[in-house]
Design an enzyme around this catalytic site. Sequence first.
Site, PDB file in Angstrom:
ATOM      1  CD  GLU A  26      40.559  36.998  44.547  1.00 14.47           C
ATOM      2  OE1 GLU A  26      41.637  36.478  44.177  1.00 14.47           O
ATOM      3  OE2 GLU A  26      39.455  36.665  44.081  1.00 14.47           O
ATOM      4  CG  ASN A  71      38.463  33.530  40.328  1.00 13.40           C
ATOM      5  OD1 ASN A  71      38.883  33.945  39.252  1.00 13.40           O
ATOM      6  ND2 ASN A  71      38.791  32.342  40.801  1.00 13.40           N
ATOM      7  CG  ASN A 171      40.435  37.875  37.642  1.00 15.89           C
ATOM      8  OD1 ASN A 171      41.663  37.988  37.592  1.00 15.89           O
ATOM      9  ND2 ASN A 171      39.847  36.767  38.084  1.00 15.89           N
ATOM     10  CD  GLU A 172      42.259  33.655  36.410  1.00  9.85           C
ATOM     11  OE1 GLU A 172      41.375  32.892  36.829  1.00  9.85           O
ATOM     12  OE2 GLU A 172      43.471  33.522  36.698  1.00  9.85           O
ATOM     13  CE1 TYR A 243      48.502  32.005  41.552  1.00  5.27           C
ATOM     14  CE2 TYR A 243      46.915  31.814  39.756  1.00  5.27           C
ATOM     15  CZ  TYR A 243      47.416  32.493  40.856  1.00  5.27           C
ATOM     16  OH  TYR A 243      46.813  33.666  41.269  1.00  5.27           O
ATOM     17  CD  GLU A 291      45.219  36.224  39.653  1.00  6.93           C
ATOM     18  OE1 GLU A 291      45.212  35.010  39.913  1.00  6.93           O
ATOM     19  OE2 GLU A 291      44.187  36.894  39.484  1.00  6.93           O
ATOM     20  CD  GLN A 352      45.216  36.571  46.263  1.00  6.26           C
ATOM     21  OE1 GLN A 352      44.832  37.198  47.225  1.00  6.26           O
ATOM     22  NE2 GLN A 352      44.366  35.956  45.442  1.00  6.26           N
TER      23      GLN A 352
END
Length: 503
Positions: A26, A71, A171-172, A243, A291, A352
């Site tokens: 990212e 993000n 994304n999200e 996560y 992710e 990442q």
Amino acid sequence: MKASVIANKEYTISKIDDRVYGAFLEHLGRAVYEGIYEPDHPSADKDGMRGDVIDLVKKLNVPVVRYPGGNFVSAYNWEDGVGPREERPVRLDLAWHTSESNAVGVHEFADWCATVGTEMMLAVNLGSRGVDDARNFLEYVNHPGGSYWSDLRIKNGRKEPWNVKMWCLGNEMDGPWQVGHKDADEYGKLAANTARAMRMFDKSLELIVCGSSNSDMASYPDWERIVLEHTYDHVDHISLHMYFANRDDNTPNYLGQAEKLDTYIETVASTIKQVKAKKKSKKDVYISFDEWNVWYHSNKKDREILEGNSGWPHAPGLLEDIYNFEDVLMVGLILNTFIRRSDVVKIACIAQLVNVIAPIMTEKGGPAWAQTIYYPYYFASVYGRGTALQLVTNSPGYETTHDKNTAFVDVSGVHNEEDGTLTFFLVNRHTSESIETEVSLQGFTNASIIDHQVMTHPDLKAVNTAKNQEEVAPKKGTGAKVDGDTLSVALPPYSYQMVRVKI
Ligand code: AHR
């Protein structure tokens, strides 16, 4: 203590999609700048890309890299990153409270992907933008020429289209932290319309719609159901993120979180089936776990920048988790889960790749090195290709905050028919006991051990640094043996192992 495993040639889960060993990059912190791109670095190639990082990435044999966010993508104008560098605008990145120079954009990223030998997975901005920009970006990237956007790509130096197949629809979007956050209905309609437009350009694209940011979201799992009700016929994958953290410094509970991951996958797989049944559809939708990683070590340090108290710095150190030995075990458990759920998880991206919650760290002008978690990712990516076996594991267990009985021994098995190998990835979650594990090899003959790697360390908090790069690294194992059709491995307390057998 003892554990047993049955590995039968006929009992398989699925062919593992190579793309479960993907990664994510990212525009965040020093991932791109000082991570992959540092023109003044002694190892930089003609494009300004760090050669030492390229070497470390190549070793991982990463099949796919997701880009440019995260993000970041939800307020990103991809056009800012194309054309002559000196004319590219500096923009404020709202997601991470930083400045973006746009020195790297899709051309530079694509060239880097070609150098490291990986496929691109691109995300379109469905936060501040919508259908129109998605179709323009797609035309720029994939159309051969003779149209406004494709001709601009050619003018900018790239004649051939890149033919990117995998596209993330935002994304999200369930997260209130996201620029342009939406509720499930709003997002579902936008994603369906975007997907329809993209498919009008090319029916064969693989489209990935946003699922939940994590399984603790208040909107989960209704989010998945509602979004899929809008998009089921137009997409191929639903994206999940998760996560892991050891905030209470309780290693047994921390390692037990892998069970939560398994439940998350199982629940979303069931939701997919529910929507499929409701739609009377013959088509399947899979999970793109794009992710995943351990993320918590750097949280405190990042607050200043994220709260906006440092202005708008360009490429500051953000999300620079320094991973320790217990994180090796966690990452090994996560990868084992993906192998066992390879029937539904077809893409997964470690988040990442460089500097930002990453297996690879760099110093500006200095070395690049492998963090502790590089190794379980390396072993799974390089040797975990083939067919996942449906193992029957019998191991004593323990109670965690997530589950009544979590097995101490966690194992996945991969049969690679092409090279005639069986590979087992084993984690022992026991605090103090070694576990003698016997694997019964059924239907596999003339087995002999060809590789055995062990990771263990007396200090769970041991880390690798620029100065001490191999404090936590795999060592050749000695304790495994094959007798007839039984493979025996001694698993020391808190250990990760890979055992490879020629058959
Ligand atoms: O990987 C870091 C961030 O985590 C990503 O930008 C976002 O998608 C997630 O919340």
